[in-house]
Design a protein around this motif. Structure first.
Motif, PDB file in Angstrom:
ATOM      1  N   HIS A   1       0.825  -1.200   0.000  1.00  0.00           N
ATOM      2  CA  HIS A   1       0.000   0.000   0.000  1.00  0.00           C
ATOM      3  C   HIS A   1       0.868   1.262   0.000  1.00  0.00           C
ATOM      4  CE1 HIS A   1      -3.438   2.523   0.686  1.00  0.00           C
ATOM      5  NE2 HIS A   1      -3.004   2.921   1.882  1.00  0.00           N
ATOM      6  N   VAL A   2       1.878   1.299   0.870  1.00  0.00           N
ATOM      7  CA  VAL A   2       2.775   2.466   0.933  1.00  0.00           C
ATOM      8  C   VAL A   2       3.581   2.589  -0.346  1.00  0.00           C
ATOM      9  CG1 VAL A   2       4.708   3.508   2.175  1.00  0.00           C
ATOM     10  CG2 VAL A   2       2.883   2.366   3.456  1.00  0.00           C
ATOM     11  N   TRP A   3       4.032   1.456  -0.902  1.00  0.00           N
ATOM     12  CA  TRP A   3       4.828   1.485  -2.133  1.00  0.00           C
ATOM     13  C   TRP A   3       4.030   2.090  -3.286  1.00  0.00           C
ATOM     14  CZ3 TRP A   3       9.260   1.516  -4.450  1.00  0.00           C
ATOM     15  CH2 TRP A   3       9.388   1.119  -5.792  1.00  0.00           C
ATOM     16  N   ASN A   4       2.790   1.679  -3.413  1.00  0.00           N
ATOM     17  CA  ASN A   4       1.948   2.219  -4.498  1.00  0.00           C
ATOM     18  C   ASN A   4       1.733   3.719  -4.338  1.00  0.00           C
ATOM     19  OD1 ASN A   4       1.695  -0.284  -5.721  1.00  0.00           O
ATOM     20  ND2 ASN A   4      -0.154  -0.822  -4.557  1.00  0.00           N
ATOM     21  N   LEU A   5       1.462   4.170  -3.105  1.00  0.00           N
ATOM     22  CA  LEU A   5       1.272   5.604  -2.874  1.00  0.00           C
ATOM     23  C   LEU A   5       2.579   6.373  -3.084  1.00  0.00           C
ATOM     24  CD1 LEU A   5      -1.036   5.586   0.283  1.00  0.00           C
ATOM     25  CD2 LEU A   5      -1.661   6.149  -2.067  1.00  0.00           C
ATOM     26  N   TRP A   6       3.708   5.759  -2.734  1.00  0.00           N
ATOM     27  CA  TRP A   6       5.002   6.412  -2.941  1.00  0.00           C
ATOM     28  C   TRP A   6       5.261   6.645  -4.431  1.00  0.00           C
ATOM     29  CZ3 TRP A   6       8.847   8.674  -0.254  1.00  0.00           C
ATOM     30  CH2 TRP A   6      10.078   8.835  -0.892  1.00  0.00           C
ATOM     31  N   ARG A   7       4.989   5.629  -5.233  1.00  0.00           N
ATOM     32  CA  ARG A   7       5.200   5.783  -6.673  1.00  0.00           C
ATOM     33  C   ARG A   7       4.275   6.854  -7.262  1.00  0.00           C
ATOM     34  NH1 ARG A   7       4.948   0.166  -9.692  1.00  0.00           N
ATOM     35  NH2 ARG A   7       2.938   0.119  -8.600  1.00  0.00           N
ATOM     36  N   GLU A   8       3.099   7.029  -6.671  1.00  0.00           N
ATOM     37  CA  GLU A   8       2.151   8.033  -7.160  1.00  0.00           C
ATOM     38  C   GLU A   8       2.424   9.420  -6.583  1.00  0.00           C
ATOM     39  OE1 GLU A   8      -1.520   6.440  -5.889  1.00  0.00           O
ATOM     40  OE2 GLU A   8      -1.417   4.655  -7.197  1.00  0.00           O
ATOM     41  N   GLY A   9       3.381   9.511  -5.641  1.00  0.00           N
ATOM     42  CA  GLY A   9       3.680  10.799  -5.023  1.00  0.00           C
ATOM     43  C   GLY A   9       2.695  11.182  -3.936  1.00  0.00           C
TER      44      GLY A   9
ATOM     45  N   ALA B   1       2.563   9.647  -0.723  1.00  0.00           N
ATOM     46  CA  ALA B   1       2.962   8.856   0.440  1.00  0.00           C
ATOM     47  C   ALA B   1       2.425   9.426   1.750  1.00  0.00           C
ATOM     48  CB  ALA B   1       4.486   8.757   0.515  1.00  0.00           C
ATOM     49  N   LEU B   2       2.182  10.731   1.822  1.00  0.00           N
ATOM     50  CA  LEU B   2       1.708  11.320   3.076  1.00  0.00           C
ATOM     51  C   LEU B   2       0.302  10.878   3.443  1.00  0.00           C
ATOM     52  CD1 LEU B   2       3.086  14.971   2.851  1.00  0.00           C
ATOM     53  CD2 LEU B   2       3.892  13.126   4.297  1.00  0.00           C
ATOM     54  N   GLU B   3      -0.402  10.258   2.514  1.00  0.00           N
ATOM     55  CA  GLU B   3      -1.746   9.775   2.818  1.00  0.00           C
ATOM     56  C   GLU B   3      -1.739   8.670   3.869  1.00  0.00           C
ATOM     57  OE1 GLU B   3      -3.932   8.597  -0.586  1.00  0.00           O
ATOM     58  OE2 GLU B   3      -3.613  10.489  -1.682  1.00  0.00           O
ATOM     59  N   VAL B   4      -0.596   7.999   4.047  1.00  0.00           N
ATOM     60  CA  VAL B   4      -0.545   6.884   4.998  1.00  0.00           C
ATOM     61  C   VAL B   4      -0.179   7.336   6.399  1.00  0.00           C
ATOM     62  CG1 VAL B   4       0.105   5.260   3.185  1.00  0.00           C
ATOM     63  CG2 VAL B   4       1.896   6.356   4.536  1.00  0.00           C
ATOM     64  N   VAL B   5       0.191   8.607   6.577  1.00  0.00           N
ATOM     65  CA  VAL B   5       0.616   9.079   7.893  1.00  0.00           C
ATOM     66  C   VAL B   5      -0.554   8.974   8.871  1.00  0.00           C
ATOM     67  CG1 VAL B   5       1.518  11.040   9.197  1.00  0.00           C
ATOM     68  CG2 VAL B   5       2.331  10.604   6.873  1.00  0.00           C
ATOM     69  N   ASP B   6      -0.255   8.533  10.083  1.00  0.00           N
ATOM     70  CA  ASP B   6      -1.270   8.344  11.125  1.00  0.00           C
ATOM     71  C   ASP B   6      -2.104   9.617  11.294  1.00  0.00           C
ATOM     72  OD1 ASP B   6      -2.760   7.696  13.334  1.00  0.00           O
ATOM     73  OD2 ASP B   6      -1.063   7.051  14.557  1.00  0.00           O
ATOM     74  N   SER B   7      -3.396   9.489  11.189  1.00  0.00           N
ATOM     75  CA  SER B   7      -4.287  10.653  11.277  1.00  0.00           C
ATOM     76  C   SER B   7      -4.262  11.282  12.655  1.00  0.00           C
ATOM     77  CB  SER B   7      -5.713  10.227  10.919  1.00  0.00           C
ATOM     78  OG  SER B   7      -6.168   9.205  11.796  1.00  0.00           O
ATOM     79  N   SER B   8      -3.872  10.517  13.694  1.00  0.00           N
ATOM     80  CA  SER B   8      -3.834  11.089  15.042  1.00  0.00           C
ATOM     81  C   SER B   8      -2.744  12.140  15.187  1.00  0.00           C
ATOM     82  CB  SER B   8      -3.613   9.981  16.073  1.00  0.00           C
ATOM     83  OG  SER B   8      -2.332   9.394  15.927  1.00  0.00           O
ATOM     84  N   LEU B   9      -1.804  12.179  14.235  1.00  0.00           N
ATOM     85  CA  LEU B   9      -0.765  13.219  14.265  1.00  0.00           C
ATOM     86  C   LEU B   9      -1.292  14.551  13.772  1.00  0.00           C
ATOM     87  CD1 LEU B   9       2.309  11.207  12.885  1.00  0.00           C
ATOM     88  CD2 LEU B   9       1.860  11.852  15.257  1.00  0.00           C
TER      89      LEU B   9
END
Length: 556
Positions: free
Chosen positions: A459-467, A469-477
């Motif tokens: 999941h992170v790899w696919n988002l990284w390739r699409e630019g 990657a910040l979508e995976v950051v914990d929402s509680s932050l």
């Protein structure tokens, strides 16, 4: 670094203060010793290995002006600070002694060069240290009693025969006490060897560590462990007879209990279940291994208990439980802001680096995961559970096993599929753990509806390739985190989970990447160990699982 100074503690000026001698060659003792006739100014600081306060004349010192005083020779030393010394190049060593003896203020004398010339000191003697192969003889002024203690003939200056008798009795008493201590230590070691023989057998160390019965340095290091043994009654009392209220958790090996010793120290007791088919070998491994490891980011073992049918390990108690209690829990996840998470990441990195590179033994953990990272009262991470760990020789880089153990989702592909493990296996597990810390999600949890079997790494790899990657950051932050630092950590994690072990960085490189802003290489495709249902191949070759089955996989 090509050169640095000082090389030793004793090279620093005044390391042992006035009238102290710094000797770095005394085995298992404090570097600082007082000159003859002196005692530590602060015994408390001296006990804590801080000798900078120096030494004072002993209490009850007799007059040292024409009252039978003399000089005691201190060999092979760098003579004291001579900025306030007196010199007379026309006197030999014997004449120098007489000159110093006539002057009641003279505290010590020495030759200025190879037995000729005279140097005398008044007042405190500063900056003395013992040298291994060089140095001069320093003659320190002492009163008659101290002089007699150092003289070959005890009655040299003691006119009172009673003092001689007291000295002889004191020596005999000390010898008797020493003999009793030696007897007690030998008796205790024999009991420990019997317990070790009962638990491990005669060849456990070599059989487990190597593929040869020949003793190695590693075998000797492990089997000579000084791990303390606790009595069963002590542990039972500390845990309230292993009550349910004291139970901290349960694993494949058995249960963990919180305990309180009679001295007020809190402990964690890992109790091997009598009916557990898993854990005996792990228990042996942990007893032999972790006692030799000392690092602020590794859980400290205090001892073990092997009595009757009970086998237990006693650890320091860490009040904040494990890392997964925070990052995978909705109500506790917010307690870890990004600064705290980054400190935990760096602490875990330093702990693994110590295992791989800086410890006396090269250790492969093989079961690095969030539940095996414990947090102390200050939220500092400590790596735990070394039951699956393996030791490498200094020249060994990888090994094979037919018994694949560990936790799915954290296993590197070469280990899970072919039983091959190395330091890069731990690097892969660290990369997965790093992604979990950033995202607050488990690697084994699935994501998109479009790809229901996708794990966190994919999941992170696919988002990284699409630019994205910040979508995976914990929402509680929320928005309270440094974007560049978080993106850098995601990229480091992807570098660690690359499919080829040779492409992954070592932990020393990971620590360097976390500590600076240098440009990072682009990660290659990670390894996706979760097979998609119904189809073993996907677009872009995203799935790296082949059809080879694992042998005797024991997941935890």
């Amino acid at each position: 670094m090509y050169w640095s100074a000082p090389i030793e503690r004793c090279d620093e000026y005044g390391q042992c203060g006035p009238n102290g001698n710094c000797n770095p060659y005394v085995v298992n003792d404090i570097d600082c010793t007082c000159l003859p006739g002196f005692e530590p100014k602060s015994p408390t600081d001296w006990y804590l290995r801080d000798g900078t306060g120096g030494c004072l004349r002993r209490k009850g010192v007799l007059s040292m002006c024409g009252n039978g005083e003399g000089f005691v020779k201190v060999e092979r030393v760098k003579i004291p600070d001579s900025s306030k010394a007196s010199f007379d190049m026309n006197l030999d060593l014997k004449a120098c002694e007489q000159e110093c003896l006539r002057n009641c203020s003279c505290m010590a004398y020495s030759s200025s060069d190879e037995g000729s010339g005279c140097v005398t000191w008044q007042g405190d003697l500063m900056d003395i240290r013992t040298l291994p192969d060089a140095g001069q003889n320093l003659y320190v002024r002492v009163d008659a009693i101290v002089l007699a203690q150092y003289a070959k003939k005890p009655n040299y200056s003691l006119s009172n025969k009673g003092k001689v008798a007291i000295s002889l009795v004191s020596v005999l008493l000390l010898f008797l006490v020493f003999s009793l201590v030696v007897w007690w230590i030998r008796r205790k070691r024999k009991g420990k060897r019997r317990q070790n023989a009962h638990l491990f057998g005669q060849s456990t160390g070599s059989a487990y560590l190597g593929h040869s019965s020949r003793k190695t340095d590693v075998d000797e290091t492990i089997m000579n462990s000084d791990l303390p043994f606790f009595d069963l009654t002590t542990i039972a009392a500390a845990t309230n007879n292993f009550s349910v209220e004291n139970k901290l958790g349960t694993g494949g090996f058995g249960s963990v209990y919180k305990g309180l010793l009679s001295n007020g120290n809190e402990i964690a007791v890992k109790r091997l279940s009598k009916n557990s088919g898993q854990g005996t070998e792990e228990f042996k491994n942990e007893v032999m291994l972790i006692a030799k490891l000392q690092h602020r980011n590794l859980v400290r073992i205090l001892g073990c208990c092997v009595q009757d049918e009970e086998k237990m390990l006693i650890y320091e108690y860490l009040p904040n439980k494990s890392l997964d209690f925070f990052i995978f829990n909705e109500s506790h996840r917010a307690d870890l802001n990004w600064t705290r998470r980054f400190e935990i990441i760096c602490g875990i990195t330093r702990g693994i680096l110590y295992l791989h590179q800086d410890s006396r033994l090269r250790i492969i953990h093989r079961d690095l995961k969030a539940s095996n990272v414990l947090l102390d009262a200050s939220m500092n991470p400590k790596i735990a559970d070394f039951g699956m760990a393996r030791i490498f020789r200094g020249d060994q880089s990888e090994a094979n096993t037919n018994r694949v153990v560990g936790t799915y989702g954290y296993m590197s592909p070469e280990y899970a599929m072919r039983g091959r493990f190395s330091v890069k296996s731990d690097v892969y597990s660290f990369g997965v753990l790093l992604l979990e810390i950033i995202t607050g999600r488990k690697n084994r949890v699935y994501y998109h509806e479009e790809s229901p079997d996708s794990n966190l790494v994919e999941h992170v790899w696919n988002l990284w390739r699409e630019g994205n990657a910040l979508e995976v950051v914990d929402s509680s932050l929320g928005e309270l985190y440094p974007i560049n630092e978080v993106l850098r950590c995601i990229q480091i994690a992807l570098l660690c989970v690359q499919e080829s072990a040779t492409d992954r960085p070592t932990m020393s490189v990971v620590l360097a990447m976390l500590g600076n802003d240098a440009t990072l290489p682009s990660p290659r495709q990670p390894a996706f160990l979760l097979q998609r249902s119904g189809d073993s191949s996907t677009a872009d070759g995203a799935n790296s699982v082949n059809n080879v089955t694992c042998t005797a996989v024991e997941a935890r």
